[in-house]
Design a protein around this motif. Structure first.
Motif, PDB file in Angstrom:
ATOM      1  N   LYS A 139      24.685 -25.946  19.991  1.00 27.94           N
ATOM      2  CA  LYS A 139      24.726 -24.787  20.884  1.00 27.94           C
ATOM      3  C   LYS A 139      26.182 -24.443  21.198  1.00 27.94           C
ATOM      4  O   LYS A 139      26.990 -25.331  21.465  1.00 27.94           O
ATOM      5  CB  LYS A 139      23.969 -25.118  22.169  1.00 27.94           C
ATOM      6  CG  LYS A 139      23.550 -23.882  22.907  1.00 27.94           C
ATOM      7  CD  LYS A 139      22.687 -24.259  24.107  1.00 27.94           C
ATOM      8  CE  LYS A 139      22.930 -23.259  25.209  1.00 27.94           C
ATOM      9  NZ  LYS A 139      23.110 -23.872  26.512  1.00 27.94           N
ATOM     10  N   ASN A 140      26.481 -23.167  21.150  1.00 29.26           N
ATOM     11  CA  ASN A 140      27.824 -22.720  21.498  1.00 29.26           C
ATOM     12  C   ASN A 140      27.960 -22.700  23.019  1.00 29.26           C
ATOM     13  O   ASN A 140      27.377 -21.855  23.687  1.00 29.26           O
ATOM     14  CB  ASN A 140      28.054 -21.317  20.921  1.00 29.26           C
ATOM     15  CG  ASN A 140      29.435 -20.800  21.232  1.00 29.26           C
ATOM     16  OD1 ASN A 140      30.262 -21.507  21.811  1.00 29.26           O
ATOM     17  ND2 ASN A 140      29.689 -19.558  20.853  1.00 29.26           N
ATOM     18  N   ASP A 141      28.731 -23.641  23.572  1.00 27.44           N
ATOM     19  CA  ASP A 141      28.845 -23.680  25.031  1.00 27.44           C
ATOM     20  C   ASP A 141      30.182 -23.131  25.532  1.00 27.44           C
ATOM     21  O   ASP A 141      30.581 -23.393  26.656  1.00 27.44           O
ATOM     22  CB  ASP A 141      28.608 -25.110  25.552  1.00 27.44           C
ATOM     23  CG  ASP A 141      29.525 -26.128  24.867  1.00 27.44           C
ATOM     24  OD1 ASP A 141      30.359 -25.714  24.054  1.00 27.44           O
ATOM     25  OD2 ASP A 141      29.399 -27.328  25.159  1.00 27.44           O
ATOM     26  N   PHE A 142      30.866 -22.393  24.702  1.00 29.15           N
ATOM     27  CA  PHE A 142      32.113 -21.770  25.140  1.00 29.15           C
ATOM     28  C   PHE A 142      31.827 -20.479  25.899  1.00 29.15           C
ATOM     29  O   PHE A 142      30.899 -19.753  25.569  1.00 29.15           O
ATOM     30  CB  PHE A 142      32.984 -21.404  23.935  1.00 29.15           C
ATOM     31  CG  PHE A 142      33.618 -22.579  23.265  1.00 29.15           C
ATOM     32  CD1 PHE A 142      34.383 -23.476  23.980  1.00 29.15           C
ATOM     33  CD2 PHE A 142      33.474 -22.784  21.903  1.00 29.15           C
ATOM     34  CE1 PHE A 142      34.989 -24.558  23.364  1.00 29.15           C
ATOM     35  CE2 PHE A 142      34.073 -23.855  21.274  1.00 29.15           C
ATOM     36  CZ  PHE A 142      34.829 -24.740  22.015  1.00 29.15           C
ATOM     37  N   THR A 143      32.650 -20.202  26.888  1.00 30.16           N
ATOM     38  CA  THR A 143      32.615 -18.857  27.461  1.00 30.16           C
ATOM     39  C   THR A 143      33.393 -17.963  26.503  1.00 30.16           C
ATOM     40  O   THR A 143      34.214 -18.460  25.726  1.00 30.16           O
ATOM     41  CB  THR A 143      33.303 -18.833  28.842  1.00 30.16           C
ATOM     42  OG1 THR A 143      34.686 -19.180  28.641  1.00 30.16           O
ATOM     43  CG2 THR A 143      32.676 -19.822  29.792  1.00 30.16           C
ATOM     44  N   GLU A 146      37.054 -18.658  26.675  1.00 29.04           N
ATOM     45  CA  GLU A 146      37.481 -19.896  26.023  1.00 29.04           C
ATOM     46  C   GLU A 146      37.534 -19.714  24.511  1.00 29.04           C
ATOM     47  O   GLU A 146      38.459 -20.158  23.841  1.00 29.04           O
ATOM     48  CB  GLU A 146      36.500 -21.030  26.350  1.00 29.04           C
ATOM     49  CG  GLU A 146      36.746 -21.717  27.662  1.00 29.04           C
ATOM     50  CD  GLU A 146      35.683 -22.759  27.939  1.00 29.04           C
ATOM     51  OE1 GLU A 146      36.044 -23.841  28.387  1.00 29.04           O
ATOM     52  OE2 GLU A 146      34.488 -22.489  27.697  1.00 29.04           O
ATOM     53  N   GLU A 147      36.519 -19.057  24.009  1.00 35.77           N
ATOM     54  CA  GLU A 147      36.442 -18.857  22.566  1.00 35.77           C
ATOM     55  C   GLU A 147      37.650 -18.047  22.087  1.00 35.77           C
ATOM     56  O   GLU A 147      38.269 -18.381  21.076  1.00 35.77           O
ATOM     57  CB  GLU A 147      35.132 -18.149  22.216  1.00 35.77           C
ATOM     58  CG  GLU A 147      34.702 -18.448  20.797  1.00 35.77           C
ATOM     59  CD  GLU A 147      33.266 -18.049  20.533  1.00 35.77           C
ATOM     60  OE1 GLU A 147      32.506 -17.804  21.492  1.00 35.77           O
ATOM     61  OE2 GLU A 147      32.914 -17.981  19.350  1.00 35.77           O
ATOM     62  N   ILE A 150      40.779 -20.263  22.028  1.00 32.86           N
ATOM     63  CA  ILE A 150      40.897 -21.179  20.886  1.00 32.86           C
ATOM     64  C   ILE A 150      41.184 -20.403  19.605  1.00 32.86           C
ATOM     65  O   ILE A 150      41.972 -20.837  18.770  1.00 32.86           O
ATOM     66  CB  ILE A 150      39.608 -21.998  20.713  1.00 32.86           C
ATOM     67  CG1 ILE A 150      39.308 -22.749  22.004  1.00 32.86           C
ATOM     68  CG2 ILE A 150      39.755 -22.996  19.591  1.00 32.86           C
ATOM     69  CD1 ILE A 150      37.960 -23.371  22.002  1.00 32.86           C
ATOM     70  N   LEU A 151      40.548 -19.235  19.501  1.00 32.97           N
ATOM     71  CA  LEU A 151      40.831 -18.391  18.332  1.00 32.97           C
ATOM     72  C   LEU A 151      42.319 -18.114  18.250  1.00 32.97           C
ATOM     73  O   LEU A 151      42.935 -18.208  17.189  1.00 32.97           O
ATOM     74  CB  LEU A 151      40.074 -17.068  18.451  1.00 32.97           C
ATOM     75  CG  LEU A 151      38.737 -16.991  17.717  1.00 32.97           C
ATOM     76  CD1 LEU A 151      38.081 -15.650  17.982  1.00 32.97           C
ATOM     77  CD2 LEU A 151      38.939 -17.203  16.221  1.00 32.97           C
TER      78      LEU A 151
ATOM     79  N   ASP B   6      20.004 -29.614  20.450  1.00 36.44           N
ATOM     80  CA  ASP B   6      21.444 -29.793  20.523  1.00 36.44           C
ATOM     81  C   ASP B   6      21.876 -31.186  20.117  1.00 36.44           C
ATOM     82  O   ASP B   6      22.782 -31.388  19.350  1.00 36.44           O
ATOM     83  CB  ASP B   6      21.873 -29.646  21.994  1.00 36.44           C
ATOM     84  CG  ASP B   6      22.594 -28.354  22.188  1.00 36.44           C
ATOM     85  OD1 ASP B   6      22.633 -27.585  21.220  1.00 36.44           O
ATOM     86  OD2 ASP B   6      23.101 -28.136  23.281  1.00 36.44           O
ATOM     87  N   CYS B  39      33.261 -24.704  17.246  1.00 35.05           N
ATOM     88  CA  CYS B  39      31.798 -24.830  17.303  1.00 35.05           C
ATOM     89  C   CYS B  39      31.289 -24.997  18.731  1.00 35.05           C
ATOM     90  O   CYS B  39      30.393 -24.293  19.162  1.00 35.05           O
ATOM     91  CB  CYS B  39      31.337 -25.994  16.441  1.00 35.05           C
ATOM     92  SG  CYS B  39      31.462 -25.635  14.692  1.00 35.05           S
ATOM     93  N   ARG B  41      32.336 -27.248  22.790  1.00 33.65           N
ATOM     94  CA  ARG B  41      33.371 -27.968  23.548  1.00 33.65           C
ATOM     95  C   ARG B  41      33.585 -29.381  23.035  1.00 33.65           C
ATOM     96  O   ARG B  41      34.715 -29.845  22.896  1.00 33.65           O
ATOM     97  CB  ARG B  41      32.996 -28.017  25.021  1.00 33.65           C
ATOM     98  CG  ARG B  41      33.158 -26.662  25.671  1.00 33.65           C
ATOM     99  CD  ARG B  41      32.851 -26.722  27.133  1.00 33.65           C
ATOM    100  NE  ARG B  41      32.951 -25.377  27.680  1.00 33.65           N
ATOM    101  CZ  ARG B  41      32.467 -25.023  28.838  1.00 33.65           C
ATOM    102  NH1 ARG B  41      31.841 -25.909  29.590  1.00 33.65           N
ATOM    103  NH2 ARG B  41      32.598 -23.791  29.273  1.00 33.65           N
TER     104      ARG B  41
END
Lengths: 159, 197
Positions: A139-143, A146-147, A150-151, B6, B39, B41
């Motif tokens: 699951k993508n848990d970044f806001t 945040e994403e 990092i990009l 997950d 992908c 955290r």
């Protein structure tokens, strides 16, 4: 059967998986595992060797791959085939892959360690984050912020 | 709810034995690690780890020269970034007309990239006879501690986007400053020197 049985020839070793199933394995195959080798050297392996951390289906996979690995030593075709199987396994059943990796680590089998690591590397190679998430059900848990951050931090790698 | 689903994919990464990580990293590109970090955290922590980036640094083939510099950068990832951006510039560069002294060699300095121009001088029949080579510094570019801004100031980075950097864009070829300023040891240029066409 394994082609590496020369001087040590066909001594059979009996192993028992965590769920009680008993396996009879050629010594040459069993000795690929440093754990079993150490147990035999310490002479505590006269009867059945228990493997409390490995279940039967996984142990079956391990033996199978040990044999394949022994066969492929001088066979490039087989080598390729074995290497390509990893991606299939990771795509279809990452959980089994994970268990296999743990078992290989527990049994301390160097050749399979390299192989399973190679599988994971081949699997990850060139895949986008989205695809990795999708295939491994992560699951993508970044806001979004945040994403984006990092990009931005990764941008140099793709310039 | 989605927790169990997950758990499976992530568990794969968390159960990776330590011995596997170097083998894994050796077969991946730095880009793959960056993709992994995007992908989720937990994977960001893994994908930024020094274990993986140390291997990436050694793949560049420049690590032995740079190991001592690691404490000055925030991570092996930053060091790797520095080495990767420095690598294409290392080596010997020759301009269209080498007679005019447009012969530059670029090497790693202390967390920086140093370029020196070799000044035209008489060569005897047996070479330089042990005389030191006359040289003039052309540029020195320093890395930043976090490696964030990379090697070059933005303007020059733009220019370097060209597949083959022209050193004369950094410095017009004037030969009046032979003072080496003690920064550039007379090291032989590194291997893998790409010569501009």
């Amino acid at each position: 059967m394994a082609s590496t049985s020369n001087s040590t020839s066909s001594k059979i070793i009996t192993l028992r998986s965590s769920d009680g199933e008993v396996f009879e394995v050629e010594e040459s195959v069993a000795l690929e595992s440093n754990l079993i080798r150490r147990m035999m050297e310490d002479d505590c392996a006269n009867n059945i060797i228990p493997l409390p951390n490995v279940t039967a289906p996984i142990f079956y996979l391990v033996i199978e791959h040990c044999k394949k690995h022994a066969e492929m030593k001088d066979n490039k075709e087989k080598k390729k085939e074995l290497r390509s199987q990893g991606e299939e396994l990771l795509k279809s059943d990452p959980h089994t892959y994970s268990n296999l990796m743990e078992a290989v680590n527990y049994l301390d089998i160097k050749s399979l360690m390299d192989l399973t690591a190679q599988w994971l590397a081949d699997f990850l190679k060139g895949k986008s984050p989205r695809l990795i998430r999708e295939l491994l059900k992560i699951k993508n848990d970044f806001t979004p912020e945040e994403e984006a951050e990092i990009l931005e931090r990764n941008r140099w790698a793709f310039d | 709810m989605g927790l169990k689903v997950d758990w499976c994919g992530l568990q794969l990464f968390f159960s990776l034995p330590d011995d596997i990580l170097p083998i894994l990293s050796a077969s991946l590109l730095h880009r793959d690690l960056c993709n992994l970090s995007l992908c989720c955290r937990s994977l960001r922590i893994l994908a930024f780890s020094d274990v993986l980036w140390h291997i990436q640094c050694s793949i560049t083939g420049l690590l032995s020269r740079a190991t001592s510099r690691r404490p000055f950068l925030s991570s092996y990832r930053a060091l790797c970034r520095f080495l990767l951006s420095a690598r294409p510039l290392l080596g010997v560069w020759v301009h269209d007309n080498p007679n005019q002294g447009n012969f530059v060699f670029v090497m790693l300095g202390f967390l920086s990239l140093i370029a020196c121009r070799v000044i035209p001088q008489k060569v005897g029949p047996t070479g330089f006879n042990g005389d030191p080579l006359l040289r003039a510094p052309v540029f020195e570019i320093s890395a930043e501690s976090d490696g964030l801004h990379g090697l070059l100031p933005p303007r020059q980075r733009e220019q370097l986007r060209l597949p083959v950097p022209r050193f004369c864009q950094f410095h017009p070829p004037t030969l009046q400053s032979p003072a080496p300023r003690g920064r550039a040891p007379p090291q032989p240029p590194l291997l893998q020197s790409p010569l501009p066409p």
